[in-house]
Scaffold this motif. Structure first.
Motif, PDB file in Angstrom:
ATOM      1  N   UNK A   1      32.477  51.053  42.915  1.00 16.75           N
ATOM      2  CA  UNK A   1      32.301  51.156  41.461  1.00 16.75           C
ATOM      3  C   UNK A   1      32.181  49.771  40.895  1.00 16.75           C
ATOM      4  N   UNK A  38      33.248  38.708  26.413  1.00 13.94           N
ATOM      5  CA  UNK A  38      32.040  38.386  27.168  1.00 13.94           C
ATOM      6  C   UNK A  38      32.335  38.154  28.650  1.00 13.94           C
ATOM      7  N   UNK A  39      33.592  37.959  28.977  1.00 15.50           N
ATOM      8  CA  UNK A  39      33.948  37.732  30.381  1.00 15.50           C
ATOM      9  C   UNK A  39      34.150  39.052  31.102  1.00 15.50           C
ATOM     10  N   UNK A  40      33.414  39.243  32.174  1.00 18.78           N
ATOM     11  CA  UNK A  40      33.519  40.493  32.931  1.00 18.78           C
ATOM     12  C   UNK A  40      34.902  40.654  33.553  1.00 18.78           C
ATOM     13  N   UNK A  41      35.429  39.565  34.078  1.00 17.29           N
ATOM     14  CA  UNK A  41      36.778  39.605  34.657  1.00 17.29           C
ATOM     15  C   UNK A  41      37.780  40.094  33.607  1.00 17.29           C
ATOM     16  N   UNK A  42      37.707  39.487  32.424  1.00 17.67           N
ATOM     17  CA  UNK A  42      38.653  39.857  31.375  1.00 17.67           C
ATOM     18  C   UNK A  42      38.448  41.288  30.903  1.00 17.67           C
ATOM     19  N   UNK A  44      37.423  43.794  32.717  1.00 22.86           N
ATOM     20  CA  UNK A  44      38.005  44.657  33.741  1.00 22.86           C
ATOM     21  C   UNK A  44      39.513  44.727  33.597  1.00 22.86           C
ATOM     22  N   UNK A  45      40.112  43.577  33.346  1.00 23.81           N
ATOM     23  CA  UNK A  45      41.564  43.535  33.244  1.00 23.81           C
ATOM     24  C   UNK A  45      42.046  44.264  31.994  1.00 23.81           C
ATOM     25  N   UNK A  48      41.736  48.017  32.311  1.00 22.26           N
ATOM     26  CA  UNK A  48      42.760  48.584  33.182  1.00 22.26           C
ATOM     27  C   UNK A  48      44.114  48.595  32.485  1.00 22.26           C
ATOM     28  N   UNK A  49      44.421  47.515  31.793  1.00 26.03           N
ATOM     29  CA  UNK A  49      45.679  47.449  31.040  1.00 26.03           C
ATOM     30  C   UNK A  49      45.757  48.604  30.052  1.00 26.03           C
ATOM     31  N   UNK A 146      46.684  34.948  29.266  1.00 26.03           N
ATOM     32  CA  UNK A 146      46.241  36.250  29.742  1.00 26.03           C
ATOM     33  C   UNK A 146      47.079  37.394  29.144  1.00 26.03           C
TER      34      UNK A 146
END
Lengths: 250, 156
Positions: A1, A38-42, A44-45, A48-49, A146
């Motif tokens: 995914x 704009x951050x993909x990492x952020x 995703x996090x 999920x949070x 974060x």
């Protein structure tokens, strides 16, 4: 995914509306959060949070897309009024290319349809003037990245309480006369104990057990005072409004 | 015997994590990511870290290309890239990488090309170290779940 198969351009995945819709079509139990980063990492996090905190999440990669999703991009959109697309909270990064989170905040607060939606700003930097500016513009909260589960939980508790009040109030107004008579007394009790934010001079502490932070509310003339704001930690004790932000980043 | 394998692997993982925390390679945000992993999202950490690696390597290439060009002068743009790198590193708990980004950003704000080059060297080194260690961790995790799976075979 992954985020590759985008159904809608700019969204990481289709909104989770279908899977969370109750049988009667209402989805009032679950908070619907619009996350903008704009951050993909952020993304995703934060997604999920929020999901682990039992929220519906729609994640977009820019302020422009957020406005499009809300239907604020100029065209009269039927998004407003659809219960299952109703957004209960907007959480946005501050620094984004194109439209910053601050500019997005202003647009939302400037819209009659959406200004009631609480907006939370996230930033990896602890810049006081920036924080102040956002709060003055009507941001509900400012979170230093974060982002942690405890941040989301705190936000959710506050928003859920606000939603409860709104739901109760609308229920009262829609009720029959007979119901209204018996419900009104109960509503008075519920509303007076949970609406600590709109009336800043209200001395009553909430009776609901799930709001530990409300008891730290101090009288303040600021209309943006929110019950989940804690007394601020270090820097400025001279400002009127108790700040909610997490300043530590150790 | 297989049971011992699972326990030993878990011990190895914990030891590796403890070392990484002790060295400041990872911080509590990485633990936060692990807390977000469960049955509904059993590979969450791996997925996020994979995205992080992909984006980081793109950024490192850009930074390397920029600084290889002696004529390069758009330090403001470099600052934006560094902010991105800094932000995503912080979001996954990559503390040492993040700290190097901060130093790198300071050098770029001063238009200090030499300082930037030095910071880039350090950044590449820290990033490589982090990547290797995280892959080691993921391998241990994979072995552990495989060993646990063999221990409790699915019924057919």
């Amino acid at each position: 995914m992954g985020s590759t198969a985008l159904k809608i351009d700019g969204l990481d995945e289709p909104t989770e509306v279908g899977s969370h819709r109750d049988l009667d079509g209402s989805s009032q139990e679950l908070l619907h959060v619009l996350a903008v980063d704009d951050s993909l990492v952020d993304r995703k996090v934060i997604e999920r949070l929020l999901k682990i905190s039992s929220c519906k999440v729609t994640a977009v990669d820019s302020g422009t897309r957020a406005l499009q999703y809300l239907g604020l991009d100029g065209e009269k959109n039927s998004t407003v009024g659809f219960n299952d697309l109703k957004v209960n909270l907007i959480i946005t990064d501050y620094w984004m290319p194109g439209m910053t989170g601050y500019e997005l905040l202003k647009k939302i607060k400037g819209s009659s349809a959406f200004r009631e939606i609480p907006v939370v700003i996230m930033s990896s930097e602890n810049v006081l003037p920036r924080i102040n500016r956002c709060l003055e513009e009507g941001a509900e909260d400012f979170i230093v990245k974060p982002v942690k589960l405890s941040d989301v939980k705190r936000l959710k508790d506050y928003i859920m309480k606000e939603e409860l009040v709104t739901t109760e109030e609308s229920r009262v107004s829609k009720g029959t006369l007979k119901r209204k008579l018996e419900v009104s007394e109960e509503e008075d009790r519920v509303i007076s104990s949970t609406t600590t934010s709109s009336s800043s001079s209200s001395p009553s502490s909430p009776s609901s057990p799930s709001s530990p932070s409300s008891s730290s509310l101090s009288p303040c003339s600021s209309p943006m005072n929110s019950p989940s704001r804690r007394h601020k930690t270090t820097e400025e004790s001279s400002t009127d409004e108790p700040m909610l932000c997490r300043y530590s980043s150790c | 015997m297989l049971g011992l394998g699972v326990d030993r692997l878990r011990a190895d993982m914990n030891r590796l994590l403890a070392i990484l925390f002790h060295q400041g390679v990872l911080d509590e945000q990485f633990l936060q990511l692990q807390q977000l992993q469960d049955e509904s999202s059993p590979n969450f950490v791996f997925e996020v870290v994979t995205i992080y690696f992909r984006e980081s390597e793109k950024l490192l290439r850009i930074l390397r290309d920029n600084l290889s060009d002696r004529e390069f002068s758009d330090y403001a743009k470099m600052g934006i890239h560094l902010n991105q790198f800094l932000g995503s590193s912080s979001s996954i708990g990559a503390k040492r990488v993040r700290n190097v980004c901060v130093a790198f950003r300071t050098a770029s704000e001063q238009n200090n090309r030499l300082g930037c080059l030095r910071a880039l060297e350090l950044l590449e080194h820290e990033y490589c170290f982090l990547k290797n260690k995280l892959y080691e961790l993921f391998q241990l995790e994979q072995q552990r779940s495989m060993a646990a799976g063999v221990r409790y075979p699915a019924q057919h």
